[in-house]
Motif scaffolding. Structure first.
Motif, PDB file in Angstrom:
ATOM      1  N   VAL A  16       0.933  -1.670   0.194  1.00 47.94           N
ATOM      2  CA  VAL A  16       0.274   0.210  -0.095  1.00 47.94           C
ATOM      3  C   VAL A  16       0.138   1.114  -0.358  1.00 47.94           C
ATOM      4  N   PRO A  17       0.951   1.767  -1.445  1.00 50.86           N
ATOM      5  CA  PRO A  17       1.755   3.031  -0.945  1.00 50.86           C
ATOM      6  C   PRO A  17       0.710   4.573  -0.512  1.00 50.86           C
ATOM      7  N   ALA A  18       2.091   4.526   0.959  1.00 54.30           N
ATOM      8  CA  ALA A  18       1.355   5.920   1.670  1.00 54.30           C
ATOM      9  C   ALA A  18       1.751   7.015   1.945  1.00 54.30           C
ATOM     10  N   ALA A  19       3.037   7.582   0.688  1.00 54.93           N
ATOM     11  CA  ALA A  19       4.170   8.197   0.670  1.00 54.93           C
ATOM     12  C   ALA A  19       3.820   9.827   0.111  1.00 54.93           C
ATOM     13  N   GLY A  20       2.895   9.908  -0.679  1.00 55.92           N
ATOM     14  CA  GLY A  20       2.337  11.050  -1.501  1.00 55.92           C
ATOM     15  C   GLY A  20       2.627  12.117  -0.179  1.00 55.92           C
ATOM     16  N   MET A  21       2.479  13.120  -0.920  1.00 55.92           N
ATOM     17  CA  MET A  21       2.357  14.210  -0.410  1.00 55.92           C
ATOM     18  C   MET A  21       0.779  14.886   0.146  1.00 55.92           C
ATOM     19  N   GLY A  22       0.383  14.073  -0.365  1.00 60.19           N
ATOM     20  CA  GLY A  22      -1.847  14.631  -0.671  1.00 60.19           C
ATOM     21  C   GLY A  22      -2.116  15.535  -0.312  1.00 60.19           C
ATOM     22  N   THR A  23      -1.202  16.857  -1.911  1.00 57.42           N
ATOM     23  CA  THR A  23      -1.335  17.956  -1.532  1.00 57.42           C
ATOM     24  C   THR A  23      -3.359  18.409  -2.113  1.00 57.42           C
ATOM     25  N   ARG A  24      -3.682  17.470  -3.164  1.00 55.57           N
ATOM     26  CA  ARG A  24      -5.003  17.896  -3.052  1.00 55.57           C
ATOM     27  C   ARG A  24      -5.984  17.953  -2.105  1.00 55.57           C
ATOM     28  N   PHE A  25      -5.454  17.568  -0.883  1.00 58.14           N
ATOM     29  CA  PHE A  25      -6.239  17.210   0.344  1.00 58.14           C
ATOM     30  C   PHE A  25      -5.702  18.662   1.106  1.00 58.14           C
ATOM     31  N   PRO A  33      -2.399  12.462   7.717  1.00 55.63           N
ATOM     32  CA  PRO A  33      -2.158  11.404   6.879  1.00 55.63           C
ATOM     33  C   PRO A  33      -3.433  10.918   5.728  1.00 55.63           C
ATOM     34  N   LYS A  34      -3.595  11.194   4.398  1.00 57.23           N
ATOM     35  CA  LYS A  34      -5.181  11.454   3.290  1.00 57.23           C
ATOM     36  C   LYS A  34      -5.530   9.738   4.067  1.00 57.23           C
ATOM     37  N   GLU A  35      -4.229   9.102   3.929  1.00 59.96           N
ATOM     38  CA  GLU A  35      -4.630   7.485   4.095  1.00 59.96           C
ATOM     39  C   GLU A  35      -5.715   7.814   5.358  1.00 59.96           C
ATOM     40  N   ILE A 110       9.809   2.771   4.285  1.00 54.98           N
ATOM     41  CA  ILE A 110      10.780   3.796   4.115  1.00 54.98           C
ATOM     42  C   ILE A 110      10.687   4.712   2.672  1.00 54.98           C
ATOM     43  N   GLN A 111       9.947   5.571   1.526  1.00 52.49           N
ATOM     44  CA  GLN A 111      10.693   6.582   0.760  1.00 52.49           C
ATOM     45  C   GLN A 111      10.765   7.471   1.584  1.00 52.49           C
ATOM     46  N   ASP A 112      12.069   8.344   0.799  1.00 55.31           N
ATOM     47  CA  ASP A 112      12.775   9.184   2.040  1.00 55.31           C
ATOM     48  C   ASP A 112      12.091  10.766   1.045  1.00 55.31           C
ATOM     49  N   LEU A 115       9.011  10.534  -4.968  1.00 53.57           N
ATOM     50  CA  LEU A 115       9.200  10.410  -6.400  1.00 53.57           C
ATOM     51  C   LEU A 115       8.417  10.030  -7.050  1.00 53.57           C
ATOM     52  N   GLY A 116       7.150   9.842  -6.905  1.00 57.23           N
ATOM     53  CA  GLY A 116       5.945   8.926  -7.736  1.00 57.23           C
ATOM     54  C   GLY A 116       5.909   7.970  -7.276  1.00 57.23           C
ATOM     55  N   LEU A 117       4.443   7.163  -7.639  1.00 59.68           N
ATOM     56  CA  LEU A 117       4.010   6.070  -7.471  1.00 59.68           C
ATOM     57  C   LEU A 117       5.046   4.587  -7.754  1.00 59.68           C
ATOM     58  N   PRO A 140      -4.659   3.169  -1.243  1.00 63.00           N
ATOM     59  CA  PRO A 140      -5.914   3.422  -0.193  1.00 63.00           C
ATOM     60  C   PRO A 140      -6.568   4.575  -0.602  1.00 63.00           C
ATOM     61  N   ASP A 141      -6.515   5.552  -1.508  1.00 69.37           N
ATOM     62  CA  ASP A 141      -7.135   6.077  -1.884  1.00 69.37           C
ATOM     63  C   ASP A 141      -8.214   5.862  -3.225  1.00 69.37           C
ATOM     64  N   ASP A 142      -8.332   4.860  -3.374  1.00 66.64           N
ATOM     65  CA  ASP A 142      -9.072   4.262  -4.681  1.00 66.64           C
ATOM     66  C   ASP A 142      -9.989   2.932  -4.124  1.00 66.64           C
TER      67      ASP A 142
HETATM   68  P1  UTP Z   1      -1.121  10.419  -5.572  1.00 64.39           P
HETATM   69  O1  UTP Z   1      -0.821  10.379  -6.455  1.00 64.39           O
HETATM   70  O2  UTP Z   1      -2.784   9.710  -5.649  1.00 64.39           O
HETATM   71  O3  UTP Z   1      -0.931  10.965  -4.411  1.00 64.39           O
HETATM   72  O4  UTP Z   1      -1.222   9.176  -5.453  1.00 64.39           O
HETATM   73  P2  UTP Z   1      -0.728  11.992  -4.168  1.00 64.39           P
HETATM   74  O5  UTP Z   1       0.651  12.235  -4.173  1.00 64.39           O
HETATM   75  O6  UTP Z   1      -0.637  12.254  -1.918  1.00 64.39           O
HETATM   76  O7  UTP Z   1      -1.331  13.045  -4.109  1.00 64.39           O
HETATM   77  P3  UTP Z   1      -2.057  14.442  -4.449  1.00 64.39           P
HETATM   78  O8  UTP Z   1      -1.565  14.681  -6.322  1.00 64.39           O
HETATM   79  O9  UTP Z   1      -0.776  14.944  -3.496  1.00 64.39           O
HETATM   80  O10 UTP Z   1      -3.249  14.732  -4.116  1.00 64.39           O
HETATM   81  C1  UTP Z   1      -1.515   7.243  -5.489  1.00 64.39           C
HETATM   82  C2  UTP Z   1      -1.139   6.516  -3.830  1.00 64.39           C
HETATM   83  O11 UTP Z   1       0.623   6.312  -4.671  1.00 64.39           O
HETATM   84  C3  UTP Z   1       0.817   7.682  -2.750  1.00 64.39           C
HETATM   85  C4  UTP Z   1       0.336   8.255  -2.752  1.00 64.39           C
HETATM   86  O12 UTP Z   1       0.584   8.218  -1.075  1.00 64.39           O
HETATM   87  C5  UTP Z   1      -0.723   7.138  -3.140  1.00 64.39           C
HETATM   88  O13 UTP Z   1      -1.770   6.335  -1.646  1.00 64.39           O
HETATM   89  N1  UTP Z   1       2.194   7.880  -3.267  1.00 64.39           N
HETATM   90  C6  UTP Z   1       2.166   8.555  -4.427  1.00 64.39           C
HETATM   91  C7  UTP Z   1       3.436   6.709  -2.838  1.00 64.39           C
HETATM   92  O14 UTP Z   1       3.636   6.591  -1.897  1.00 64.39           O
HETATM   93  N2  UTP Z   1       4.625   8.290  -2.736  1.00 64.39           N
HETATM   94  C8  UTP Z   1       4.378   9.031  -4.514  1.00 64.39           C
HETATM   95  O15 UTP Z   1       5.882   9.196  -4.319  1.00 64.39           O
HETATM   96  C9  UTP Z   1       3.619   9.477  -4.438  1.00 64.39           C
END
Ligand code: UTP
Length: 308
Positions: A16-25, A33-35, A110-112, A115-117, A140-142
């Motif tokens: 479950v990738p959960a290291a994103g920034m969640g900027t849309r939220f 964390p948006k998760e 940990i993804q430091d 850098l993308g999915l 986790p956001d789907d």
């Molecule tokens: P999203 O693009 O939906 O998440 O990535 P995000 O980047 O957190 O959201 P915005 O665009 O800034 O609002 C889909 C999933 O991949 C994870 C996110 O946590 C999310 O669950 N992800 C995304 C990572 O784990 N690492 C990343 O570098 C990018």
């Protein structure tokens, strides 16, 4: 919920990738964390963990980032809280807080830097056992309901090999928001929702879209994905895209199939999708459904009378 080892052999680990920034939220995701945002009372990540466990996964591997410790903590026992609830006879709540820690084994990597999915998925390679030939990835956001799509995907991999993705059929007006599949029929297939993927186009115009079948956040990926991720170049914003690595595998004749999911799908990663998921869950709930439905009718009637 835990299933015995060997129920199916397609995968043991669900990533479950959960290291994103969640900027849309933002601004909520400045500190939360948006998760962990709940649909009714249950965080999105617990919903996907439940789906992973019921599809036979034994281990949940959460890709997280420094500072998002709460995501993994949600799956840990909290004995003080449990004692408190037990002492007060709040047994329903007790059952709810014990649910996540009892689902399946949970570990994190940990993804430091976000850098993308694709990069996030690449981070888990070293945490897999040498005999794990495939791995499931659940975003986790789907929210893909009813659950069960991963089991169908596992059967497709068992029969046809390679990697299997989940797709949803989106309205034509929405194709430019998604990665869209170019597909062909599979000869003699029993399930018409199983198609072979010839290629993928990221966010095409309607004129350029090869179909209306869009990638949804469930993947069953052959281990070859890690080698492909090492061979692709970062795209926009320096991010490694998972779809670029899958496209590379398709070009090299690695079998990639989709299973078209015909149920509901909500994008919890943005406020509008999140709200729809909450309303949907509320309407389906025994506890809140009747009250919410009544309130919605009244609320919408007020809108209609305002317009007349
Ligand atoms: P999203 O693009 O939906 O998440 O990535 P995000 O980047 O957190 O959201 P915005 O665009 O800034 O609002 C889909 C999933 O991949 C994870 C996110 O946590 C999310 O669950 N992800 C995304 C990572 O784990 N690492 C990343 O570098 C990018």
């Amino acid at each position: 919920m835990k299933k015995e080892a060997g129920v199916h052999k397609a995968f043991r680990t669900a990533v479950v990738p959960a290291a994103g920034m969640g900027t849309r939220f933002l601004p909520a995701t400045k500190t939360v964390p948006k998760e962990l945002l709940p649909v009714l009372d249950t965080p999105g990540i617990e919903l996907v963990a439940t789906e992973a466990a019921s599809s036979g996964a034994q281990r949940l591997l959460i890709v997280t980032s420094p500072g998002k410790d709460g995501v993994v903590a949600h799956f840990m026992d909290d004995f003080d809280l449990e004692k408190h609830l037990e002492a007060r006879g709040k047994l329903r709540l007790l059952e709810k807080v014990r649910r996540a820690p009892n689902l399946l084994e949970v570990e994190s990597v940990i993804q430091d830097t976000p850098l993308g999915l694709g990069h996030a998925v690449g981070c888990v390679e070293a945490a897999l056992a040498p005999d794990e030939e495939a791995v499931a990835v659940l975003l986790p956001d789907d929210l893909v309901q009813p659950s069960g799509i991963l089991e169908t995907m596992a059967r497709v991999r068992a029969k046809r090999g390679g990697s299997v993705l989940c797709a949803i059929d989106v309205p034509k007006s929405h194709v430019s928001s998604y990665g869209i599949f170019e597909v062909e029929e599979v000869p003699n297939v029993a399930n018409p929702n199983v198609l072979r993927v010839r290629g993928m186009v990221e966010k095409p115009t309607l004129a350029d879209a090869p179909s209306t079948l869009a990638a949804a956040g469930r993947y069953l990926l052959d281990r070859k994905i890690f080698d492909a991720l090492r061979r692709i170049q970062p795209g926009a914003g320096g991010e490694l895209q998972l779809t670029d690595a899958i496209a590379l595998l398709i070009n090299e004749n690695h079998p990639v199939h989709i299973v078209v999911h015909r149920g509901t799908r909500h994008d919890l990663g943005n406020p509008e999708g999140y709200l729809r998921a909450a309303v949907d869950a509320g309407l389906n709930s025994d506890e809140y459904g009747d009250g919410l439905r009544k309130w919605l009718y009244e609320r919408l009637a007020r809108d209609t009378s305002d317009q007349t």
